[in-house]
Design an enzyme around this catalytic site. Structure first.
Site, PDB file in Angstrom:
ATOM      1  N   LYS A  12      -2.094  -1.533  -3.774  1.00 47.30           N
ATOM      2  CA  LYS A  12      -2.972  -0.362  -3.722  1.00 47.30           C
ATOM      3  C   LYS A  12      -2.161   0.909  -3.869  1.00 47.30           C
ATOM      4  CE  LYS A  12      -6.100   1.966  -0.633  1.00 47.30           C
ATOM      5  NZ  LYS A  12      -6.589   2.067   0.707  1.00 47.30           N
ATOM      6  N   LYS A  69       0.869  -1.183   0.000  1.00 48.07           N
ATOM      7  CA  LYS A  69       0.000   0.000   0.000  1.00 48.07           C
ATOM      8  C   LYS A  69       0.899   1.224   0.000  1.00 48.07           C
ATOM      9  CE  LYS A  69      -3.609   2.454   2.468  1.00 48.07           C
ATOM     10  NZ  LYS A  69      -4.633   2.413   3.521  1.00 48.07           N
TER      11      LYS A  69
HETATM   12  C1  PBG Z   1      -7.127   3.776   5.449  1.00 51.00           C
HETATM   13  C2  PBG Z   1      -7.623   3.459   4.082  1.00 51.00           C
HETATM   14  C3  PBG Z   1      -7.482   4.332   2.990  1.00 51.00           C
HETATM   15  C4  PBG Z   1      -8.095   3.719   1.907  1.00 51.00           C
HETATM   16  C5  PBG Z   1      -8.601   2.490   2.340  1.00 51.00           C
HETATM   17  N1  PBG Z   1      -8.286   2.345   3.701  1.00 51.00           N
HETATM   18  C6  PBG Z   1      -6.910   5.675   2.920  1.00 51.00           C
HETATM   19  C7  PBG Z   1      -5.620   5.994   3.519  1.00 51.00           C
HETATM   20  O1  PBG Z   1      -4.750   5.138   3.675  1.00 51.00           O
HETATM   21  O2  PBG Z   1      -5.459   7.159   3.865  1.00 51.00           O
HETATM   22  C8  PBG Z   1      -8.171   4.356   0.550  1.00 51.00           C
HETATM   23  C9  PBG Z   1      -9.178   3.832  -0.404  1.00 51.00           C
HETATM   24  C10 PBG Z   1      -9.432   4.702  -1.574  1.00 51.00           C
HETATM   25  O3  PBG Z   1      -8.780   5.751  -1.805  1.00 51.00           O
HETATM   26  O4  PBG Z   1     -10.331   4.345  -2.340  1.00 51.00           O
HETATM   27  N2  PBG Z   1      -6.922   2.788   6.333  1.00 51.00           N
END
Ligand code: PBG
Length: 326
Positions: free
Chosen positions: A247, A194
């Site tokens: 991601k 991520k």
């Molecule tokens: C946070 C989380 C995020 C997303 C999913 N879980 C955002 C972040 O890490 O700030 C992002 C999903 C998206 O942008 O569609 N735990």
């Protein structure tokens, strides 16, 4: 010319016959944002077509998705500010609206696959995924919190827990806690690679979960790095993950491919909010043919190696497919 590749492209039937990739509805997971209350549908400005829904409307939404062939969902809570604190205590309230919603969904639709979000940010007054002390995100104090969240979600009936926090060692902590509580059949889809991405902007609007200070670069990965994704993948595998996720998806197709080549586990990709917003905005302006560009985006993520795609396009993709066939 002995070889004329155009011969295999000359008609729709032949093109379909030799098509190497296709997107299956079975591989799509549709994200849903839940709020406390009844009869509430609040459109999210930066995500046209997506709303924060109260539990009763989430059930309706799932019902209409199931009719279209979408059978997997991931649920995110939008928690009001007054309930947020440093240790995410609202997440541990067994009767919070998120756990209630999980229970309602699984009792109404036992056949759907429901995935959760495991991270502190929706419940944290600091807006970070981990526990904060003196401006630092403290890895090892976060782990028991994530483990407890996961067990509560499993108790509520979740099929897959999705740790999205990027703390080191969390998959093992969660696996241990789930097994100790007897939930050895609850899966873990780890957000393995991520990245600290600007493409999460609209999601943070949806949950009002932007960090209150700094950024997430001490835990989310540097977009410049690829080999590091292999370290994360190896760790998550050895700690007991059932799926590995990359991601965002679109700017990281090479990372999806890399994990696919280096792991036997199913690979998931999160087609994130910013990717959705970009395409929607260009489509609304008439700058791009949305109905063609959207399936092409999902196809490219599949072609790169994703077995599973979490995408806000899921419902529309299913609708479009039905219209095309009609
Ligand atoms: C946070 C989380 C995020 C997303 C999913 N879980 C955002 C972040 O890490 O700030 C992002 C999903 C998206 O942008 O569609 N735990």
């Amino acid at each position: 010319m002995l070889q004329r590749p155009r011969r295999n492209r000359r008609s729709e039937v032949i093109r379909s016959m030799v098509s190497e990739t296709s997107v299956s509805l079975d591989s799509l997971i549709f994200p849903l944002f839940v709020v406390d209350g009844k009869g509430i549908a609040e459109p999210i400005k930066s995500m046209p077509g997506i709303s924060r829904l109260s539990g009763d409307l989430i059930l309706k939404e799932i019902e209409s998705c199931v009719k279209l062939g979408i059978r997997s969902f991931v649920l995110f809570p939008a928690v009001e500010d007054s309930l947020k604190d440093k240790v995410a205590s609202y997440a541990m309230d067994k009767n919070n609206f998120y756990l209630r919603c999980i229970r309602e969904i699984k009792s109404r639709f036992p056949e759907v696959c429901l995935m959760s979000d495991v991270a502190m940010d929706p419940y944290s007054s600091d807006g970070h995924d981990g526990y904060v002390e003196d401006g630092q995100i403290i890895n090892d104090k976060t782990l028991p919190i994530l483990a407890e969240m996961s067990v509560l979600q499993a108790e509520a009936g979740i099929d897959i827990v999705g740790p999205s926090d990027m703390m080191d060692g969390r998959v093992e902590s969660i696996r241990d806690a789930l097994d100790d509580a007897g939930f050895y059949n609850t899966s873990i889809m780890s957000y393995t690679a991520k990245y600290a991405s600007a493409y999460y902007g609209p999601f943070r609007d949806a949950l009002d979960s932007a960090p209150k200070f700094g950024d997430k670069k001490t835990y989310q990965m540097n977009p410049a790095n690829k080999r590091e994704a292999l370290i994360e993948a190896r760790l998550d595998e050895s700690e007991g993950a059932d799926f590995l996720m990359v991601k965002p998806a679109l700017c990281y197709l090479d990372v999806i491919h890399l994990l696919k080549e280096n792991s036997e586990l199913p690979i998931a990709a999160y087609n994130v909010s910013g990717e959705y917003a970009m395409l929607k905005a260009a489509g609304e302006k008439g700058w791009i043919n949305y109905e063609k560009a959207m399936p092409e985006m999902l196809l490219s993520i599949t072609r790169a190696g994703a077995d599973v795609i979490l995408t806000y396009f899921a419902k529309e993709f299913a609708q479009l497919r039905i219209e095309k066939k009609a």
